[in-house]
Design an enzyme around this catalytic site. Sequence first.
Site, PDB file in Angstrom:
ATOM      1  N   GLY A 160       0.789  -1.137  -0.046  1.00 43.75           N
ATOM      2  CA  GLY A 160      -0.138   0.007  -0.013  1.00 43.75           C
ATOM      3  C   GLY A 160       0.908   1.339  -0.118  1.00 43.75           C
ATOM      4  O   GLY A 160       2.105   1.262  -0.208  1.00 43.75           O
ATOM      5  N   ARG A 161       0.337   2.262   0.533  1.00 47.65           N
ATOM      6  CA  ARG A 161       1.202   3.348   0.270  1.00 47.65           C
ATOM      7  C   ARG A 161       2.288   3.478   1.293  1.00 47.65           C
ATOM      8  O   ARG A 161       3.499   4.065   0.886  1.00 47.65           O
ATOM      9  CB  ARG A 161       0.248   4.504   0.826  1.00 47.65           C
ATOM     10  CG  ARG A 161      -1.149   5.034   0.099  1.00 47.65           C
ATOM     11  CD  ARG A 161      -1.994   5.983   0.626  1.00 47.65           C
ATOM     12  NE  ARG A 161      -2.595   5.540   1.959  1.00 47.65           N
ATOM     13  CZ  ARG A 161      -3.513   4.712   1.991  1.00 47.65           C
ATOM     14  NH1 ARG A 161      -4.415   4.546   1.111  1.00 47.65           N
ATOM     15  NH2 ARG A 161      -4.041   4.321   3.294  1.00 47.65           N
ATOM     16  N   ILE A 162       2.285   2.976   2.335  1.00 46.75           N
ATOM     17  CA  ILE A 162       3.511   2.937   3.263  1.00 46.75           C
ATOM     18  C   ILE A 162       4.534   2.095   2.946  1.00 46.75           C
ATOM     19  O   ILE A 162       5.680   2.262   2.791  1.00 46.75           O
ATOM     20  CB  ILE A 162       3.105   2.596   4.720  1.00 46.75           C
ATOM     21  CG1 ILE A 162       2.132   3.693   5.423  1.00 46.75           C
ATOM     22  CG2 ILE A 162       4.497   2.417   5.468  1.00 46.75           C
ATOM     23  CD1 ILE A 162       1.609   3.308   6.510  1.00 46.75           C
ATOM     24  N   THR A 240       5.874  -2.349  11.821  1.00 49.99           N
ATOM     25  CA  THR A 240       5.225  -1.019  12.158  1.00 49.99           C
ATOM     26  C   THR A 240       3.706  -1.031  11.627  1.00 49.99           C
ATOM     27  O   THR A 240       3.152   0.235  11.622  1.00 49.99           O
ATOM     28  CB  THR A 240       5.933   0.038  11.316  1.00 49.99           C
ATOM     29  OG1 THR A 240       6.008  -0.047  10.131  1.00 49.99           O
ATOM     30  CG2 THR A 240       7.327   0.262  11.860  1.00 49.99           C
ATOM     31  N   ARG A 242       0.560  -3.725  12.356  1.00 48.13           N
ATOM     32  CA  ARG A 242      -0.467  -4.075  13.046  1.00 48.13           C
ATOM     33  C   ARG A 242       0.243  -5.093  14.347  1.00 48.13           C
ATOM     34  O   ARG A 242       0.970  -6.164  13.642  1.00 48.13           O
ATOM     35  CB  ARG A 242      -1.720  -4.447  12.776  1.00 48.13           C
ATOM     36  CG  ARG A 242      -2.686  -3.215  12.267  1.00 48.13           C
ATOM     37  CD  ARG A 242      -3.031  -2.306  13.270  1.00 48.13           C
ATOM     38  NE  ARG A 242      -3.955  -1.232  12.937  1.00 48.13           N
ATOM     39  CZ  ARG A 242      -3.454   0.034  12.698  1.00 48.13           C
ATOM     40  NH1 ARG A 242      -1.965   0.337  12.880  1.00 48.13           N
ATOM     41  NH2 ARG A 242      -4.177   0.967  12.515  1.00 48.13           N
ATOM     42  N   GLU A 271      -1.276  -4.912  22.915  1.00 43.23           N
ATOM     43  CA  GLU A 271      -2.299  -3.706  22.815  1.00 43.23           C
ATOM     44  C   GLU A 271      -3.578  -4.069  22.825  1.00 43.23           C
ATOM     45  O   GLU A 271      -4.667  -3.333  23.074  1.00 43.23           O
ATOM     46  CB  GLU A 271      -1.807  -2.907  21.421  1.00 43.23           C
ATOM     47  CG  GLU A 271      -0.410  -2.371  21.499  1.00 43.23           C
ATOM     48  CD  GLU A 271      -0.008  -1.700  20.220  1.00 43.23           C
ATOM     49  OE1 GLU A 271      -0.705  -0.658  19.698  1.00 43.23           O
ATOM     50  OE2 GLU A 271       0.761  -2.273  19.134  1.00 43.23           O
ATOM     51  N   HIS A 294       4.044   2.104  19.311  1.00 44.87           N
ATOM     52  CA  HIS A 294       3.066   2.588  18.448  1.00 44.87           C
ATOM     53  C   HIS A 294       3.003   4.018  18.146  1.00 44.87           C
ATOM     54  O   HIS A 294       2.111   4.669  17.999  1.00 44.87           O
ATOM     55  CB  HIS A 294       1.685   2.215  18.804  1.00 44.87           C
ATOM     56  CG  HIS A 294       0.464   1.821  17.633  1.00 44.87           C
ATOM     57  ND1 HIS A 294      -0.467   0.933  17.919  1.00 44.87           N
ATOM     58  CD2 HIS A 294       0.732   2.368  16.394  1.00 44.87           C
ATOM     59  CE1 HIS A 294      -1.118   0.737  16.487  1.00 44.87           C
ATOM     60  NE2 HIS A 294      -0.327   1.851  15.854  1.00 44.87           N
TER      61      HIS A 294
END
Length: 339
Positions: A160-162, A240, A242, A271, A294
């Site tokens: 994706g974008r990241i 980085t 989930r 988390e 996070h």
Amino acid sequence: MSERLPRKVLVTQRFFDAESLAYLHANGCEVELAQLADGQADGDFSEDQLQALLADADAWIVGHAWITASLLGRLPRLQAIARRGVGYERVDVAAVRASGKVATIAVGGNDASVADHAVAMMLALGRRLGDSKARMLNGDWTIALGGDLYGKTVGVIGLGRIGRGVVKRMAGFDARVLACSPKPDWSYGREAGVQFVDLDTLLAESDYVTLHAPLNDDTRLLIDASALNRMKPTAVLINTARGGLVDDRALLEALLDGAIAGAGLDVFLSETDASYRATTDALLVLPNVVATPHSGASTHEGLQRTNLIAAQCVVAVLNGETPPAPCVIADGRPISGAL
């Protein structure tokens, strides 16, 4: 004619900047910034607490709170829920639609920040920055040899974008980039110099494996004991994205056994599942783990961008308009071309 009352926007996130606040004010919004105790996040609020905070709110700029059918049913006035981020596994999108509300994410706001963070973790682990500082603090100035990122093979899971941001940055390190994606974009691969491979090949050949996939039924615990054992013993895992993408107990065992060389972790299973807290604590003390809370998206610039995108989405909904299509994850309004 009676004067129109301001639209009330509740923000349950820290670091809401002055520019985004001014934008909301300029568009007729009254803004309330929820008071968070030290170490508290909006995901820690109970449903009763959230109802009390949101009872007279028209819109909500939210971080990690759970958006459930039960909560939405208790908030008839609320029209817009804008996540200051891009993940939305805590949002019941079907319930948003059924309630007639709109939910959005801040697409494009933190891509660069998270991509930078992933690369920073690669460099920190490769050059043993944390380990070296700890040794020096104990009076040991012996040089701990690290390794270059230059010329290495980097496996990117999720484009994706990241993920694409990481690929772009790898060009500066003359890295060989492998990618695993459910829908390979072959033209992008040719342009960016990315080789699409299956997961087994990526794990077996990469010196750095970096995760940028969404969390869903197909990706949950994607990196389990079997996957970790298919990696090189010299390889490093970066997450980085989930916490649910990685089986942290299997990761701890792999690090202790030397099955992989290190891990950079910005997210943890603990988390969302408190039973993993002891595992997280055990990971944090390892010298070959670099960890952050996070915070990959949390730069001054990244938060300013995501704050403003969330504010713009809120104003669009309150004005009866439609936010940018990539930002909309659920639109339950009756005449809106709902998703």
